[in-house]
Design a protein around this motif. Sequence first.
Motif, short mmCIF file in Angstrom:
data_model
loop_
_atom_site.label_atom_id
_atom_site.label_comp_id
_atom_site.label_asym_id
_atom_site.label_seq_id
_atom_site.Cartn_x
_atom_site.Cartn_y
_atom_site.Cartn_z
N GLU A 145 -11.44 -5.36 6.86
CA GLU A 145 -10.72 -4.26 7.51
C GLU A 145 -9.90 -3.43 6.52
O GLU A 145 -9.12 -2.57 6.94
CB GLU A 145 -9.80 -4.82 8.60
N GLU A 146 -10.05 -3.68 5.24
CA GLU A 146 -9.26 -2.96 4.24
C GLU A 146 -9.84 -1.57 3.97
O GLU A 146 -11.06 -1.39 3.90
CB GLU A 146 -9.22 -3.76 2.94
N ASP A 147 -8.94 -0.60 3.79
CA ASP A 147 -9.37 0.76 3.47
C ASP A 147 -10.15 0.81 2.16
O ASP A 147 -11.03 1.67 1.99
CB ASP A 147 -8.16 1.69 3.38
N TRP A 183 -15.35 4.00 8.06
CA TRP A 183 -14.01 4.47 8.45
C TRP A 183 -13.70 4.18 9.91
O TRP A 183 -12.55 3.89 10.26
CB TRP A 183 -13.88 5.96 8.14
N ARG A 239 -14.47 1.62 11.54
CA ARG A 239 -14.08 0.21 11.63
C ARG A 239 -12.65 -0.03 11.16
O ARG A 239 -12.11 -1.13 11.32
CB ARG A 239 -15.04 -0.65 10.80
N ARG A 240 -12.03 0.98 10.58
CA ARG A 240 -10.68 0.84 10.06
C ARG A 240 -9.69 1.70 10.84
O ARG A 240 -8.60 2.03 10.34
CB ARG A 240 -10.66 1.16 8.56
N ALA A 294 -8.18 7.36 9.39
CA ALA A 294 -9.60 6.98 9.46
C ALA A 294 -10.43 8.10 10.08
O ALA A 294 -11.53 8.40 9.61
CB ALA A 294 -9.76 5.69 10.26
#
Length: 233
Positions: free
Chosen positions: A25-27, A68, A70-71, A82
């Motif tokens: 989940e990290e950018d 994006w 997913r974040r 996002a």
Amino acid sequence: TGYAELRPNVLLFGVVIDAWAKANEEDESAEHAERLLDEAEQLFLHSHSSDPNNRLSNIVYNQVIDAWSRRSLPKNEAGTVAGTRAENVLLRMMDNFRITGNEHMRPDVISYTGVIKAYINSPIGGVKALELLDEMNDECMNGNRGAKPDNKAKSVVIDACIKSGLSTEAFRIFSGIDDSEKSIVMFNTILTGYKNEGRCHEAESVLRKMISLSDEGYPNCSPNTLSYYLCIF
């Protein structure tokens, strides 16, 4: 230097981009996916190869948009960030389609749905969803049949509107869907909106509509425990 078979193709880029999109989940993972898209463009943007493995298409762009989406986290600014990043990829894809004339790079319903999902937890998610839905319809009228909104796209728009407090707009879109294509998820999303706004009579009317449709032979519209819960509490 004699190792042409080791040169990465678009298919390989897509596999790696998809892996980064789904990594965590990290950018930073989405950033990495987008950097890989940069590299793919450098190699294949102006390719006129008849081999789809050596020609860019909307698939790799959609994978970065998915990264994006997913974040998009609730209750903070991540949804807007996002969404903006995903929309920028959409605009980039559209620009490249216009520059190259590569029909395979033209945004489709998956592209737009992904951007809407990326905005879904943003305070402006509902407004952006409605704008993008209009854009999809315009694209379709201009000959891009691949951008025609399907029920999955409309369901995501409805959800975005409900989360932004735009239940009237959500119900308008919902009402335009044929009863045979409505689902329990769509109904419960509408009920959630009415519950959040304290619109008890409208919620009960929707519940009775679900029961009626179920009796008419539409099992996907049959209310479940959540449906009743949303009307009671």
